[in-house]
Design a protein around this motif. Structure first.
Motif, PDB file in Angstrom:
ATOM      1  N   ILE A 108      41.826   4.588  14.331  1.00 31.84           N
ATOM      2  CA  ILE A 108      42.569   5.608  13.596  1.00 31.84           C
ATOM      3  C   ILE A 108      41.678   6.320  12.592  1.00 31.84           C
ATOM      4  CG2 ILE A 108      44.413   5.921  11.888  1.00 31.84           C
ATOM      5  CD1 ILE A 108      45.962   3.694  13.361  1.00 31.84           C
ATOM      6  N   ALA A 109      40.786   5.567  11.944  1.00 29.62           N
ATOM      7  CA  ALA A 109      39.975   6.124  10.857  1.00 29.62           C
ATOM      8  C   ALA A 109      38.789   6.933  11.346  1.00 29.62           C
ATOM      9  CB  ALA A 109      39.480   4.988   9.952  1.00 29.62           C
ATOM     10  N   ASP A 110      38.437   6.836  12.615  1.00 27.60           N
ATOM     11  CA  ASP A 110      37.229   7.510  13.116  1.00 27.60           C
ATOM     12  C   ASP A 110      37.409   9.028  13.083  1.00 27.60           C
ATOM     13  OD1 ASP A 110      35.253   8.593  15.138  1.00 27.60           O
ATOM     14  OD2 ASP A 110      34.695   6.481  15.120  1.00 27.60           O
ATOM     15  N   ARG A 111      36.398   9.719  12.539  1.00 21.72           N
ATOM     16  CA  ARG A 111      36.422  11.182  12.477  1.00 21.72           C
ATOM     17  C   ARG A 111      35.288  11.822  13.266  1.00 21.72           C
ATOM     18  NH1 ARG A 111      36.690  12.601   6.174  1.00 21.72           N
ATOM     19  NH2 ARG A 111      34.821  11.283   6.235  1.00 21.72           N
ATOM     20  N   SER A 112      34.533  11.009  14.000  1.00 21.91           N
ATOM     21  CA  SER A 112      33.388  11.551  14.727  1.00 21.91           C
ATOM     22  C   SER A 112      33.755  11.963  16.152  1.00 21.91           C
ATOM     23  CB  SER A 112      32.254  10.516  14.769  1.00 21.91           C
ATOM     24  OG  SER A 112      32.680   9.336  15.436  1.00 21.91           O
ATOM     25  N   VAL A 113      34.644  11.195  16.799  1.00 22.70           N
ATOM     26  CA  VAL A 113      35.039  11.526  18.173  1.00 22.70           C
ATOM     27  C   VAL A 113      35.848  12.816  18.193  1.00 22.70           C
ATOM     28  CG1 VAL A 113      36.331  10.738  20.183  1.00 22.70           C
ATOM     29  CG2 VAL A 113      34.957   9.111  18.884  1.00 22.70           C
ATOM     30  N   GLU A 114      36.824  12.919  17.312  1.00 24.41           N
ATOM     31  CA  GLU A 114      37.632  14.139  17.168  1.00 24.41           C
ATOM     32  C   GLU A 114      37.311  14.753  15.812  1.00 24.41           C
ATOM     33  OE1 GLU A 114      40.207  17.081  18.036  1.00 24.41           O
ATOM     34  OE2 GLU A 114      40.164  15.353  19.351  1.00 24.41           O
ATOM     35  N   PRO A 115      36.621  15.917  15.757  1.00 24.21           N
ATOM     36  CA  PRO A 115      36.273  16.518  14.466  1.00 24.21           C
ATOM     37  C   PRO A 115      37.513  16.721  13.602  1.00 24.21           C
ATOM     38  CG  PRO A 115      35.139  17.643  16.246  1.00 24.21           C
ATOM     39  CD  PRO A 115      36.104  16.693  16.890  1.00 24.21           C
ATOM     40  N   GLY A 116      37.442  16.222  12.380  1.00 28.17           N
ATOM     41  CA  GLY A 116      38.595  16.296  11.495  1.00 28.17           C
ATOM     42  C   GLY A 116      39.599  15.190  11.703  1.00 28.17           C
ATOM     43  N   GLY A 117      39.323  14.286  12.626  1.00 22.75           N
ATOM     44  CA  GLY A 117      40.254  13.196  12.898  1.00 22.75           C
ATOM     45  C   GLY A 117      41.271  13.573  13.957  1.00 22.75           C
ATOM     46  N   ALA A 118      41.953  12.588  14.478  1.00 19.45           N
ATOM     47  CA  ALA A 118      42.918  12.809  15.564  1.00 19.45           C
ATOM     48  C   ALA A 118      44.295  13.187  15.060  1.00 19.45           C
ATOM     49  CB  ALA A 118      43.021  11.538  16.422  1.00 19.45           C
ATOM     50  N   PHE A 119      44.468  13.309  13.734  1.00 23.06           N
ATOM     51  CA  PHE A 119      45.802  13.475  13.181  1.00 23.06           C
ATOM     52  C   PHE A 119      45.896  14.767  12.388  1.00 23.06           C
ATOM     53  CE2 PHE A 119      44.841   9.037  13.670  1.00 23.06           C
ATOM     54  CZ  PHE A 119      45.943   8.570  14.360  1.00 23.06           C
ATOM     55  N   VAL A 120      47.069  15.351  12.398  1.00 28.39           N
ATOM     56  CA  VAL A 120      47.327  16.597  11.676  1.00 28.39           C
ATOM     57  C   VAL A 120      48.762  16.573  11.186  1.00 28.39           C
ATOM     58  CG1 VAL A 120      48.114  17.911  13.682  1.00 28.39           C
ATOM     59  CG2 VAL A 120      47.063  19.119  11.771  1.00 28.39           C
ATOM     60  N   SER A 121      48.991  17.211  10.049  1.00 26.84           N
ATOM     61  CA  SER A 121      50.367  17.324   9.561  1.00 26.84           C
ATOM     62  C   SER A 121      50.837  18.765   9.522  1.00 26.84           C
ATOM     63  CB  SER A 121      50.475  16.729   8.148  1.00 26.84           C
ATOM     64  OG  SER A 121      49.643  17.444   7.255  1.00 26.84           O
ATOM     65  N   HIS A 122      49.931  19.739   9.757  1.00 22.35           N
ATOM     66  CA  HIS A 122      50.290  21.152   9.734  1.00 22.35           C
ATOM     67  C   HIS A 122      50.443  21.625  11.177  1.00 22.35           C
ATOM     68  CE1 HIS A 122      49.400  21.422   5.420  1.00 22.35           C
ATOM     69  NE2 HIS A 122      48.404  20.607   5.693  1.00 22.35           N
ATOM     70  N   ALA A 123      51.637  21.565  11.686  1.00 26.64           N
ATOM     71  CA  ALA A 123      51.855  21.824  13.108  1.00 26.64           C
ATOM     72  C   ALA A 123      51.873  23.303  13.454  1.00 26.64           C
ATOM     73  CB  ALA A 123      53.177  21.189  13.548  1.00 26.64           C
ATOM     74  N   ALA A 124      51.781  24.198  12.477  1.00 25.26           N
ATOM     75  CA  ALA A 124      51.878  25.621  12.774  1.00 25.26           C
ATOM     76  C   ALA A 124      50.600  26.181  13.375  1.00 25.26           C
ATOM     77  CB  ALA A 124      52.231  26.388  11.509  1.00 25.26           C
ATOM     78  N   VAL A 377      43.355  -2.646  22.980  1.00 27.71           N
ATOM     79  CA  VAL A 377      42.741  -1.847  21.916  1.00 27.71           C
ATOM     80  C   VAL A 377      41.388  -1.307  22.369  1.00 27.71           C
ATOM     81  CG1 VAL A 377      41.734  -1.951  19.600  1.00 27.71           C
ATOM     82  CG2 VAL A 377      43.981  -2.955  20.024  1.00 27.71           C
ATOM     83  N   ALA A 378      40.575  -2.166  22.977  1.00 28.33           N
ATOM     84  CA  ALA A 378      39.261  -1.728  23.450  1.00 28.33           C
ATOM     85  C   ALA A 378      39.394  -0.689  24.558  1.00 28.33           C
ATOM     86  CB  ALA A 378      38.452  -2.927  23.942  1.00 28.33           C
ATOM     87  N   ALA A 379      40.363  -0.863  25.462  1.00 29.53           N
ATOM     88  CA  ALA A 379      40.546   0.081  26.566  1.00 29.53           C
ATOM     89  C   ALA A 379      40.916   1.467  26.046  1.00 29.53           C
ATOM     90  CB  ALA A 379      41.609  -0.431  27.528  1.00 29.53           C
ATOM     91  N   PHE A 380      41.817   1.536  25.097  1.00 32.16           N
ATOM     92  CA  PHE A 380      42.177   2.844  24.556  1.00 32.16           C
ATOM     93  C   PHE A 380      41.036   3.434  23.721  1.00 32.16           C
ATOM     94  CE2 PHE A 380      46.650   1.605  25.430  1.00 32.16           C
ATOM     95  CZ  PHE A 380      47.006   2.733  26.139  1.00 32.16           C
ATOM     96  N   GLY A 381      40.222   2.579  23.128  1.00 31.60           N
ATOM     97  CA  GLY A 381      39.031   3.089  22.456  1.00 31.60           C
ATOM     98  C   GLY A 381      38.095   3.784  23.421  1.00 31.60           C
ATOM     99  N   VAL A 382      37.928   3.217  24.616  1.00 35.99           N
ATOM    100  CA  VAL A 382      37.086   3.852  25.635  1.00 35.99           C
ATOM    101  C   VAL A 382      37.723   5.157  26.109  1.00 35.99           C
ATOM    102  CG1 VAL A 382      36.125   3.593  27.948  1.00 35.99           C
ATOM    103  CG2 VAL A 382      36.074   1.662  26.368  1.00 35.99           C
ATOM    104  N   VAL A 383      39.040   5.156  26.309  1.00 36.12           N
ATOM    105  CA  VAL A 383      39.731   6.372  26.760  1.00 36.12           C
ATOM    106  C   VAL A 383      39.487   7.517  25.792  1.00 36.12           C
ATOM    107  CG1 VAL A 383      42.024   7.394  27.132  1.00 36.12           C
ATOM    108  CG2 VAL A 383      41.482   5.150  28.092  1.00 36.12           C
ATOM    109  N   SER A 384      39.440   7.238  24.507  1.00 39.21           N
ATOM    110  CA  SER A 384      39.250   8.299  23.509  1.00 39.21           C
ATOM    111  C   SER A 384      37.869   8.932  23.564  1.00 39.21           C
ATOM    112  CB  SER A 384      39.503   7.740  22.101  1.00 39.21           C
ATOM    113  OG  SER A 384      38.469   6.838  21.722  1.00 39.21           O
TER     114      SER A 384
END
Length: 523
Positions: A108-124, A377-384
């Motif tokens: 969840i905390a990783d910000r390198s795979v997805e720039p800016g992190g995988a989470f957003v709260s501004h859906a617009a 957990v490891a499998a979904f880590g690879v998927v990401s």
């Protein structure tokens, strides 16, 4: 008036064993602190503070658990007026939840795979656009997910230690509501993520209603919501059994929904596919641990004396779950949906151990939960890590020839898939072996035969991915494999190593899982 006041008996505060429940208090307390961080810290400081708080919380709760185990080697205690039972299975489940949550929080905390992190709260803002990238650079990762994760984890810990059905229901809501929110926070494929969150919420509310209605019927039958009182009423009362079995049926439906056992699995593939992959990893591992912890406690504590009347029904449920997971998994073209149906099949295997109601069944199911959680957990880590310009490459055709692009990632994923299939020298093989052995000893040979056949069918769609990665030519415009950040690297390495270690040296964990049974309140 004075005579009336003299007859009033003062209310006695319940005795609380703070050392026993300290791990749970640490998690829930830190979740509240995380909310304060969101309210008062500047945005640019929140990620570092939230990550540090969450990881330190998990480590601190784990240390408190180890200290309690060292100082209290005997059977557990029942505390908080008989509401919580901190016994050996509960402590094992707490330890399992903490270590699995540690790996999931790293994803969840990783910000390198997805720039800016995988989470957003501004859906617009439309994902993938210049505005989205600018927003990610300006705002950074949305950190509300960290206190939500801790609240969900705290609810799971209460859920699998509850001796009281009303407390179990409250814990069910505490663990579920944050998950509904977390499923809708994906930065990419945002509409799919929000659709998954809505489906999960609606079906989850429906299942919670089943659970609560079951609790009401059981209260009408036993005049209590304590598991031990329900067991005593079922063993020696002349009341009508209609309330008992109707309440049991509704209660079990709610529990099986949360465990994603077929045919109560309708939410699983959609939510696994639409939720952010780190959240999917957290749900797939930790929610299943908590749900089966609750199932084991309820069946053992309240309904063991009447098992000959309901076991046949759960036999049928386990068979349906295994068939649904194995057969429908063959038809999937999305890797996350395939793992979702795999989890439905594994839920059927876990239910086989749960209905054994023996010491071997309990220890085998607990071991299976730990082994399955780390592998998932490891499998979904690879998927990401496997990505295109649009985000994660989850369609199976995009994984063709992956071994030629990244032999290491393909090799790790192959090992994890073999573990899910139950191949020897992996934790998955040991997990299935101990669960099926316990079922055989308890006279459930036909159910084990069905489970073995379902395992063979399920192995096909795991091996199909392996063949696709190694024996197909990669597409010129195929996906790339992102270089994992340190957090994702640690999560994948931890899950893979423990999957191997538990496959070759499972004795330590099996001994701990079989160290004692459930403790129930008698007051």
């Amino acid at each position: 008036m004075g005579g009336f006041l003299a007859q009033v008996t003062p209310i006695q505060a319940p005795e609380i064993d703070y050392a026993a429940i300290l791990p749970m208090l640490i998690v829930l307390g830190a979740a509240c602190v995380g909310v304060l961080f969101e309210a008062f810290l500047p945005r640019y400081q929140r990620w570092s503070w939230q990550v540090a708080l969450t990881l330190l919380t998990l480590v601190g709760a784990g240390l408190a658990l180890v200290v309690y185990l060292r100082d209290n080697p005997q059977q557990g205690v029942v505390t908080l007026a008989g509401v919580l039972s901190v016994d050996r299975p509960a402590l094992f489940l707490w330890g399992t939840l903490l270590v699995l949550a540690f790996g999931a929080v790293l994803l969840i905390a990783d910000r390198s795979v997805e720039p800016g992190g995988a989470f957003v709260s501004h859906a617009a803002v439309r994902p993938g656009t210049i505005q989205d990238r600018a927003q990610a650079a300006r705002l950074g990762m949305q950190t509300e997910v960290f206190p939500l994760t801790l609240f969900a984890l705290g609810g799971m810990m209460v859920f699998c230690a509850s001796n009281n059905l009303l407390t179990m229901f409250i814990a069910l809501e505490v663990l579920s509501l944050p998950l509904y929110l977390m499923c809708g926070l994906a930065r990419r494929r945002r509409l799919l993520s929000q659709e998954a969150a809505v489906k999960y919420f609606l079906l989850g509310a429906f299942a919670s209603a089943f659970f609560l209605y079951g609790v009401a019927l059981l209260y009408g039958y036993a005049n209590s919501v304590r598991l031990r009182d329900i067991a005593e009423a079922a063993a020696g009362t002349n009341r009508s059994d209609t309330l008992l079995y109707a309440g049991l049926g509704l209660l079990v439906v709610g529990l099986l929904f949360k465990a994603s056992v077929g045919p109560f699995h309708a939410w699983t593939p959609d939510v696994y596919q639409g939720a952010p992959t780190p959240v999917t990893a957290f749900m797939a591992a930790c929610t299943k641990v908590a749900a089966f912890g609750g199932i084991l406690r309820v069946l053992t504590g309240a309904f063991q004396a009447t098992s000959w009347e309901w076991r046949g029904v759960l036999w049928g449920v386990a068979i349906v779950s295994m068939i649904i997971g194995a057969v429908l998994g063959l038809t999937q073209t999305d890797i996350k949906r395939m793992i979702a149906y795999s989890s439905v099949a594994h839920a059927g295997f876990l239910l086989v151990g749960s209905i054994a109601l023996t010491g071997e069944g309990l220890s085998g199911t607990l071991f299976y939960l730990l082994a399955y959680g780390f592998t998932t957990v490891a499998a979904f880590g690879v998927v990401s890590l496997v990505r295109t310009a649009d985000g994660e490459a989850t369609h199976l055709s995009q994984w063709a020839g992956l071994a030629k692009r990244s032999p290491l990632v393909a090799g790790v994923f192959t090992f994890l898939l073999l573990a899910l299939a139950g191949i020897p020298l992996t934790s998955g093989f040991i997990g299935k072996f101990v669960v099926f052995s316990a079922a055989l000893k308890d006279g459930m040979a036909p159910l084990v035969v069905v489970a073995l056949l379902a395992s063979a069918v399920a192995a096909f769609f795991y091996l199909r991915v392996v063949v696709l990665m190694y024996f197909s030519e990669p597409s010129p415009e195929g996906p790339t494999v992102s270089v994992p950040g340190s957090f994702t690297m640690v999560a994948i390495t931890l899950g893979t190593v423990i999957t191997f270690v538990l496959g070759v040296w499972p004795a330590f964990v099996l001994d701990w899982a079989g160290a004692g049974g459930f403790a129930f309140s008698t007051t």
